[in-house]
Scaffold this active site. Structure first.
Site, PDB file in Angstrom:
ATOM      1  N   TYR A 163      -0.396  -9.143   5.245  1.00  0.00           N
ATOM      2  CA  TYR A 163       0.155  -9.322   3.887  1.00  0.00           C
ATOM      3  C   TYR A 163       1.515 -10.000   3.952  1.00  0.00           C
ATOM      4  O   TYR A 163       1.794 -10.972   3.235  1.00  0.00           O
ATOM      5  CB  TYR A 163       0.275  -7.961   3.199  1.00  0.00           C
ATOM      6  CG  TYR A 163       1.187  -7.966   1.990  1.00  0.00           C
ATOM      7  CD1 TYR A 163       0.808  -8.587   0.799  1.00  0.00           C
ATOM      8  CD2 TYR A 163       2.449  -7.357   2.037  1.00  0.00           C
ATOM      9  CE1 TYR A 163       1.650  -8.600  -0.308  1.00  0.00           C
ATOM     10  CE2 TYR A 163       3.293  -7.364   0.936  1.00  0.00           C
ATOM     11  CZ  TYR A 163       2.891  -7.991  -0.231  1.00  0.00           C
ATOM     12  OH  TYR A 163       3.721  -8.007  -1.316  1.00  0.00           O
TER      13      TYR A 163
HETATM   14  P1  NAD Z   1      -0.146  -5.919  -9.181  1.00  0.00           P
HETATM   15  O1  NAD Z   1      -1.367  -5.924  -8.347  1.00  0.00           O
HETATM   16  O2  NAD Z   1       0.053  -4.792 -10.115  1.00  0.00           O
HETATM   17  O3  NAD Z   1      -0.059  -7.286 -10.005  1.00  0.00           O
HETATM   18  C1  NAD Z   1      -0.529  -8.517  -9.495  1.00  0.00           C
HETATM   19  C2  NAD Z   1      -1.442  -9.146 -10.542  1.00  0.00           C
HETATM   20  O4  NAD Z   1      -1.834 -10.441 -10.056  1.00  0.00           O
HETATM   21  C3  NAD Z   1      -2.735  -8.362 -10.777  1.00  0.00           C
HETATM   22  O5  NAD Z   1      -2.850  -7.992 -12.138  1.00  0.00           O
HETATM   23  C4  NAD Z   1      -3.830  -9.322 -10.353  1.00  0.00           C
HETATM   24  O6  NAD Z   1      -5.008  -9.252 -11.159  1.00  0.00           O
HETATM   25  C5  NAD Z   1      -3.154 -10.669 -10.498  1.00  0.00           C
HETATM   26  N1  NAD Z   1      -3.776 -11.696  -9.647  1.00  0.00           N
HETATM   27  C6  NAD Z   1      -4.025 -11.617  -8.318  1.00  0.00           C
HETATM   28  N2  NAD Z   1      -4.638 -12.731  -7.899  1.00  0.00           N
HETATM   29  C7  NAD Z   1      -4.762 -13.544  -8.989  1.00  0.00           C
HETATM   30  C8  NAD Z   1      -5.318 -14.829  -9.192  1.00  0.00           C
HETATM   31  N3  NAD Z   1      -5.909 -15.507  -8.190  1.00  0.00           N
HETATM   32  N4  NAD Z   1      -5.281 -15.366 -10.430  1.00  0.00           N
HETATM   33  C9  NAD Z   1      -4.727 -14.670 -11.460  1.00  0.00           C
HETATM   34  N5  NAD Z   1      -4.209 -13.437 -11.327  1.00  0.00           N
HETATM   35  C10 NAD Z   1      -4.215 -12.881 -10.107  1.00  0.00           C
HETATM   36  O7  NAD Z   1       1.101  -6.064  -8.187  1.00  0.00           O
HETATM   37  P2  NAD Z   1       2.652  -5.785  -8.408  1.00  0.00           P
HETATM   38  O8  NAD Z   1       3.002  -4.567  -7.668  1.00  0.00           O
HETATM   39  O9  NAD Z   1       2.969  -5.915  -9.859  1.00  0.00           O
HETATM   40  O10 NAD Z   1       3.253  -7.018  -7.601  1.00  0.00           O
HETATM   41  C11 NAD Z   1       3.499  -8.261  -8.268  1.00  0.00           C
HETATM   42  C12 NAD Z   1       3.961  -9.272  -7.234  1.00  0.00           C
HETATM   43  O11 NAD Z   1       5.160  -8.815  -6.608  1.00  0.00           O
HETATM   44  C13 NAD Z   1       2.973  -9.547  -6.110  1.00  0.00           C
HETATM   45  O12 NAD Z   1       3.043 -10.918  -5.793  1.00  0.00           O
HETATM   46  C14 NAD Z   1       3.499  -8.713  -4.948  1.00  0.00           C
HETATM   47  O13 NAD Z   1       3.148  -9.281  -3.701  1.00  0.00           O
HETATM   48  C15 NAD Z   1       4.989  -8.790  -5.193  1.00  0.00           C
HETATM   49  N6  NAD Z   1       5.734  -7.645  -4.675  1.00  0.00           N
HETATM   50  C16 NAD Z   1       5.538  -6.409  -5.204  1.00  0.00           C
HETATM   51  C17 NAD Z   1       6.289  -5.339  -4.740  1.00  0.00           C
HETATM   52  C18 NAD Z   1       6.131  -3.958  -5.295  1.00  0.00           C
HETATM   53  O14 NAD Z   1       6.831  -3.048  -4.807  1.00  0.00           O
HETATM   54  N7  NAD Z   1       5.272  -3.726  -6.285  1.00  0.00           N
HETATM   55  C19 NAD Z   1       7.240  -5.535  -3.743  1.00  0.00           C
HETATM   56  C20 NAD Z   1       7.377  -6.811  -3.198  1.00  0.00           C
HETATM   57  C21 NAD Z   1       6.639  -7.868  -3.699  1.00  0.00           C
HETATM   58  C1  UGA Z   2       5.420  -2.061  -1.215  1.00  0.00           C
HETATM   59  C2  UGA Z   2       4.312  -2.843  -1.927  1.00  0.00           C
HETATM   60  O1  UGA Z   2       3.096  -2.141  -1.867  1.00  0.00           O
HETATM   61  C3  UGA Z   2       4.122  -4.205  -1.317  1.00  0.00           C
HETATM   62  O2  UGA Z   2       3.259  -4.953  -2.141  1.00  0.00           O
HETATM   63  C4  UGA Z   2       5.455  -4.867  -1.263  1.00  0.00           C
HETATM   64  O3  UGA Z   2       5.394  -6.136  -0.763  1.00  0.00           O
HETATM   65  C5  UGA Z   2       6.424  -4.037  -0.457  1.00  0.00           C
HETATM   66  O4  UGA Z   2       6.581  -2.790  -1.133  1.00  0.00           O
HETATM   67  C6  UGA Z   2       7.771  -4.672  -0.357  1.00  0.00           C
HETATM   68  O5  UGA Z   2       8.788  -4.010  -0.544  1.00  0.00           O
HETATM   69  O6  UGA Z   2       7.837  -5.846  -0.052  1.00  0.00           O
HETATM   70  P1  UGA Z   2       5.421  -0.331   0.737  1.00  0.00           P
HETATM   71  O7  UGA Z   2       6.853  -0.315   1.121  1.00  0.00           O
HETATM   72  O8  UGA Z   2       4.394  -0.031   1.779  1.00  0.00           O
HETATM   73  O9  UGA Z   2       4.990  -1.713   0.099  1.00  0.00           O
HETATM   74  O10 UGA Z   2       5.349   0.666  -0.507  1.00  0.00           O
HETATM   75  P2  UGA Z   2       4.458   1.946  -0.768  1.00  0.00           P
HETATM   76  O11 UGA Z   2       3.027   1.571  -0.826  1.00  0.00           O
HETATM   77  O12 UGA Z   2       5.021   2.634  -1.955  1.00  0.00           O
HETATM   78  O13 UGA Z   2       4.708   2.826   0.556  1.00  0.00           O
HETATM   79  C7  UGA Z   2       6.002   3.325   0.867  1.00  0.00           C
HETATM   80  C8  UGA Z   2       5.878   4.226   2.073  1.00  0.00           C
HETATM   81  O14 UGA Z   2       5.075   5.359   1.723  1.00  0.00           O
HETATM   82  C9  UGA Z   2       5.187   3.580   3.269  1.00  0.00           C
HETATM   83  O15 UGA Z   2       5.799   4.012   4.446  1.00  0.00           O
HETATM   84  C10 UGA Z   2       3.758   4.120   3.211  1.00  0.00           C
HETATM   85  O16 UGA Z   2       3.129   4.231   4.465  1.00  0.00           O
HETATM   86  C11 UGA Z   2       3.996   5.497   2.617  1.00  0.00           C
HETATM   87  N1  UGA Z   2       2.832   5.995   1.866  1.00  0.00           N
HETATM   88  C12 UGA Z   2       2.270   5.278   0.874  1.00  0.00           C
HETATM   89  C13 UGA Z   2       2.321   7.237   2.213  1.00  0.00           C
HETATM   90  O17 UGA Z   2       2.800   7.895   3.150  1.00  0.00           O
HETATM   91  N2  UGA Z   2       1.256   7.720   1.507  1.00  0.00           N
HETATM   92  C14 UGA Z   2       0.683   7.027   0.490  1.00  0.00           C
HETATM   93  O18 UGA Z   2      -0.290   7.529  -0.123  1.00  0.00           O
HETATM   94  C15 UGA Z   2       1.209   5.772   0.160  1.00  0.00           C
END
Ligand code: NAD
Ligand code: UGA
Length: 334
Positions: A163
């Site tokens: 990823y």
């Molecule tokens: P999310 O899965 O809730 O939202 C992503 C959305 O993108 C989904 O609704 C999905 O249907 C849509 N999507 C995926 N592929 C697509 C495509 N080909 N065409 C149109 N739509 C599409 O995820 P999120 O947590 O809201 O994350 C949003 C973005 O931020 C992502 O790019 C993710 O990698 C990035 N990001 C998220 C986090 C986090 O902590 N949530 C941290 C770092 C980066």
């Molecule tokens: C999150 C998002 O899922 C990614 O899409 C994003 O890119 C990333 O943040 C980011 O900061 O860039 P992550 O840090 O793994 O990734 O966030 P969580 O899924 O909330 O996990 C946080 C921690 O909790 C991790 O160590 C994970 O292993 C742990 N975890 C998660 C558990 O122990 N149990 C669970 O059920 C889920």
């Protein structure tokens, strides 16, 4: 270096027409609401259809009736992109496949197609239509964890999961296009650090923990729970995202994090305090690619974008908990 990211024109840009990709997702849906509140017209693109997808419907519930919101169900891997972005002042590209742990498996092709190939299609369309600003969602995962100090944008990336590799490719792809002479689109890549809050994805830790707290089911922790994350409240992440489109900038990368790193076991303690009863913890083997600690150096984003992370973890978790209590049963979580 920091000063050179600001362009000579210092007047803030106004976003009248915004395109949000990933609009039906967690962060995208909050961003749509905030842009609408600021008076923008928002074209919200997502491949999930709120008429058939419960999560998308719940995420978009508070914007779907807004006359300035135009939802479009389309897949960026294949759809005609130019009609969607015509006359946009900015595109916020949040669509993609998130999540570290599943990216080792059979779904990898979807990560590549949605995070890289679809982004290349979007970039081509934006350049052809001369859309002035792209804000692209990158990830703290590109760093591969801290090296004993907060990660700075100048650190060498060491992605530790498939990823993370696709997110690094995605941001660098956009920046490579933008660096070409005469490119009309300025690219701002935001490295979000583990965003939480209402509507957080159901694979993520705080959503699962608060669901466990409400239902009495156990929270399963990968590894010993000593791993640390820089947890960022979604409203703060959205404020940085809008600033990245309105502040005059050259092509740039910013961390978006709280600047504080918290151990998972401490987060469990905070949740216990909020619900005022014990939470059952089960331990699973550590997950591949799960870095031990993340922490954002936020000095660049503070000084260039003038953005500050404002929400304390306990405050953000309390609001998130209210949402889990209110909506968890609709989503089958509580
Ligand atoms: P999310 O899965 O809730 O939202 C992503 C959305 O993108 C989904 O609704 C999905 O249907 C849509 N999507 C995926 N592929 C697509 C495509 N080909 N065409 C149109 N739509 C599409 O995820 P999120 O947590 O809201 O994350 C949003 C973005 O931020 C992502 O790019 C993710 O990698 C990035 N990001 C998220 C986090 C986090 O902590 N949530 C941290 C770092 C980066
Ligand atoms: C999150 C998002 O899922 C990614 O899409 C994003 O890119 C990333 O943040 C980011 O900061 O860039 P992550 O840090 O793994 O990734 O966030 P969580 O899924 O909330 O996990 C946080 C921690 O909790 C991790 O160590 C994970 O292993 C742990 N975890 C998660 C558990 O122990 N149990 C669970 O059920 C889920």
């Amino acid at each position: 270096m920091i000063d050179s990211l600001r362009t000579a024109d210092s007047s803030p840009r106004v976003i009248r027409r915004a395109v949000v990709t990933g609009a039906a997702g967690f962060i995208g849906s909050h961003l749509c609401r905030a842009l609408l509140q600021q008076g923008a017209t928002v074209i919200g693109v997502d491949r999930r259809d709120p008429d058939t997808d419960t999560v998308a419907a719940v995420n978009l519930a508070d914007v779907s009736g807004d006359p300035a919101f135009f939802p479009v169900t389309a897949d960026l891997r294949t759809c005609a992109i130019e009609p969607l972005i015509l006359d946009a002042d900015a595109v916020f590209h949040l669509a993609g496949i998130p999540g570290v742990r599943p990216s080792w498996g059979a779904g990898f092709d979807d990560y590549v197609a949605c995070n890289i190939t679809a982004t290349q299609r979007l970039m081509h369309a934006m350049i052809r239509l001369r859309v002035p600003r792209l804000v692209v969602a990158s990830s703290s995962s590109v760093y591969g964890g801290t090296l004993g100090r907060p990660s700075a944008e100048t650190d060498h990336p060491r992605p530790a999961s498939p990823y993370a590799v696709t997110k690094l490719a995605e941001e660098q792809l956009c920046l490579a296009h933008a660096a070409r002479p005469g490119c009309p689109t300025t690219v701002v890549a935001l490295r979000y650090f583990t965003v939480y809050g209402p509507r957080q994805r159901d694979d993520m830790f705080i959503q699962r923990l608060l669901t466990a707290a409400v239902t009495g089911r156990p929270i399963q922790i990968y590894g010993d729970g000593t791993q640390r994350r820089d947890f960022t409240y979604v409203d703060d992440a959205v404020a940085a995202t809008i600033a990245a489109a309105t502040v005059p900038l050259s092509n740039s990368v910013f961390n978006v994090g709280s600047g504080r790193s918290v151990r998972l076991t401490e987060v469990v303690d905070q949740a216990r305090r909020l619900v005022d009863h014990p939470i059952v913890v089960e331990t699973l083997p550590a997950a591949n690619g799960d870095v031990h600690a993340t922490c954002a150096d936020v000095s660049r984003v503070q000084s260039v974008l003038g953005w500050e992370p404002e929400t304390e973890l306990i405050t953000g978790m309390a609001t998130h908990l209210d949402w889990v209590r209110a909506c968890g049963s609709v989503l089958g979580a509580a």
